[in-house]
Write an enzyme that holds these catalytic residues in place. Structure first.
Site, PDB file in Angstrom:
ATOM      1  N   LYS A 179       0.801  -1.224   0.000  1.00  0.00           N
ATOM      2  CA  LYS A 179       0.000   0.000   0.000  1.00  0.00           C
ATOM      3  C   LYS A 179       0.838   1.280   0.000  1.00  0.00           C
ATOM      4  O   LYS A 179       0.377   2.344  -0.420  1.00  0.00           O
ATOM      5  CB  LYS A 179      -0.930   0.012   1.212  1.00  0.00           C
ATOM      6  CG  LYS A 179      -2.110  -0.939   1.103  1.00  0.00           C
ATOM      7  CD  LYS A 179      -3.156  -0.403   0.155  1.00  0.00           C
ATOM      8  CE  LYS A 179      -4.453  -1.178   0.239  1.00  0.00           C
ATOM      9  NZ  LYS A 179      -5.506  -0.598  -0.613  1.00  0.00           N
ATOM     10  N   SER A 181       0.844  -9.842  -0.196  1.00  0.00           N
ATOM     11  CA  SER A 181       0.621  -8.396  -0.199  1.00  0.00           C
ATOM     12  C   SER A 181       0.910  -7.698   1.121  1.00  0.00           C
ATOM     13  O   SER A 181       1.065  -6.475   1.147  1.00  0.00           O
ATOM     14  CB  SER A 181      -0.817  -8.093  -0.612  1.00  0.00           C
ATOM     15  OG  SER A 181      -1.732  -8.692   0.293  1.00  0.00           O
TER      16      SER A 181
END
Length: 525
Positions: free
Chosen positions: A69, A326
């Site tokens: 992110k 992720s």
């Protein structure tokens, strides 16, 4: 999963959608490497051998905020003009985007207000405050990302902050697309499919668009938690769908509605979507740990869970498959749950409720039905003079072994209920077997330790003397060096000396817990 979502839905161009040229230009010009690093694309030899395919893990858990992110958040904020920087920014996030915004705010000297749901893992909330320091104000509200977004939208309107959207923004999508750019650069050879975790769709949209523009032969597959499948439902229906509720185990992808831009891009470029359940996610977390010694968060393991499901469903052999790990912002207190559910998710633990006659010899026949299989859990409390109900977990090689176990119990005359896929039993009932029993007279409670190795519990059961009835039994394999068993045995007062002699023959350390105050309060009549 449909063969190709892209094949059955026409490319849609809306005002919200980036053009191919614009997205490619933004991706190549993204300023992510001022704070982010190019993460490794690692071969996973254990998984590759087990699945019969070459598995690659894109290690976004290695970023400074332990999540991809950071890429999109920084790329967006680095492009703000002086007036926007002076007003400050606002963001809504379940945690990982918030960390990216916090670090970007501190690096760029921009004030940031970050709204997070109260359900966000504490490790992420603490990290946001640490990374942002005095540049960041954290507001906790609501139960999901969508609730936090509502509050952030109100504050945005009231104060004129620049909204840094976690997924539905051109610069954010371009920042996330650099993950796909790196995959193609790091692996220029044949690549069958790339698996991408999906919440609001920023990562999937960016990666899919970039890869399909340059290497259209590569399949791009999105993976969602079955209870947070907004993108899957949206693509299936041809329009954005808003979920009433989302599951919170995979908190990083708990989004009720995907973005307009991300939906349009995914509709054009994504080849398919997969749903995976909690057990499969837990199994994938363990797989990543075994390969890397890193513990991904649930959202971080989504893509690998989907890769494994896809390979099994399509019977793939000798293909190269990449999964994006992720993030690794895992709450420590979730690890017990993950470990407990991973065996079932890997289809290596069967869970049964078995009914046996409450008579001498039944216990030994039950053990005989198990054969040489390793017992992972055993819960029993006497409650009926005629029948005993046992909750047992058994280590298996695959799901096909469940039928053989059921047959073995049947051949011994035992009724057996397969609970392997029963969520209520796995989550709650396994911990509720027992209680006070009027039949547990003359009960002696003992705690035993024994070396934990395959078959150890079966051998322990084989040593139990047939002259005294077992009225309580609890065991759970937690992967420790020593197993711990709690056993209630009905021994008349006059036979206690003989019972003490029997304990001496077992060869296991033991402790008498018959006077334990918790036992007296909760389990004794």
């Amino acid at each position: 999963m449909s063969a190709s979502l892209a094949a059955r839905t026409s490319a849609v161009v809306t005002d919200a959608m980036l053009s191919d040229h614009d997205l490619l230009r933004r991706t190549l010009a993204a300023r992510v490497y001022e704070v982010a690093r190019e993460t490794a694309l690692e071969h996973a030899p254990l998984l590759s051998a087990r699945l019969g395919n070459r598995v690659l893990l894109k290690r976004e858990d290695q970023q400074p905020v332990f999540s991809f992110k950071l890429r999109g958040a920084y790329n967006k904020m680095a492009g703000l003009n002086p007036a926007q920087r002076a007003r400050g920014v606002i963001a809504a996030s379940a945690g990982n985007h918030a960390q990216g915004v916090a670090l970007a705010a501190a690096r760029l000297g921009i004030r940031a207000v970050i709204v997070m749901p109260v359900t966000a893992p504490q490790v992420k909330v603490d990290a946001v405050r640490r990374l942002g320091g005095s540049s960041v104000e954290v507001i906790l509200t609501g139960d999901s990302y969508s609730d936090a977004q509502t509050t952030a939208a109100r504050l945005h309107a009231e104060h004129g902050y620049t909204f840094v959207h976690p997924f539905d923004d051109a610069d954010v999508i371009a920042g996330q697309a650099t993950v796909g750019m790196e995959i193609l650069r790091q692996h220029p050879g044949p690549l069958h499919a790339v698996f991408v975790p999906v919440g609001g769709g920023g990562l999937l949209a960016g990666v899919a668009a970039y890869i399909k523009m340059l290497r259209p032969e590569i399949q791009v597959i999105g993976v969602q938690a079955a209870d947070s499948d907004a993108m899957t439902r949206s693509l299936e229906s041809g329009e954005r769908v808003a979920l009433d509720e989302v599951g919170l185990f995979s908190d990083g992808t708990a989004v009720k509605q995907v973005g307009a831009q991300t939906f349009a891009l995914c509709r054009q470029y994504v080849d398919g979507m997969l749903r995976v359940d909690t057990d499969a996610i837990c199994a994938a977390i363990r797989d990543v740990f075994q390969e890397t010694r890193s513990v991904p968060e649930p959202a971080g393991a989504l893509a690998l869970a989907g890769l494994k499901q896809y390979a099994a469903e399509h019977g793939l052999r000798d293909a190269t498959l990449a999964a994006i790990v992720s993030g690794a912002n895992m709450n420590f207190d979730r690890l017990r749950f993950v470990a407990e559910r991973a065996e079932v998710g890997e289809q290596r633990e069967a869970v049964f409720a078995v009914t046996i006659p409450e008579e001498r010899g039944s216990f030994r026949r039950f053990c005989a039905a198990l054969g040489q299989r390793n017992i992972t859990e055993f819960n029993y409390r006497i409650g009926n003079a005629a029948q005993a109900h046992i909750f047992v977990g058994i280590q298996t090689q695959d799901r096909d072994e469940n039928a053989a176990l059921a047959m073995a119990f049947h051949e011994q005359g035992f009724a057996a209920l397969d609970l392997t896929d029963d969520e209520l039993a796995k989550l709650h009932l396994r911990h509720m077997v027992g209680g006070r029993s009027p039949l547990a007279h003359n009960e002696q409670l003992y705690h035993f330790d024994f070396p934990e190795r395959p078959g150890a519990l079966t051998r322990f059961l084989g040593h139990m003397h047939p002259d005294w009835n077992i009225s309580l039994f609890h065991y759970r394999n937690h992967g420790a060096d020593y197993g711990r068993i709690l056993v209630g045995i009905q021994v008349p007062a006059g036979e206690r000396p003989l019972f003490q002699q029997f304990l001496g023959t077992l060869g296991y350390p033991y402790r008498n817990e018959s006077d334990n105050p918790a036992y007296r309060l909760l389990l004794c009549e």
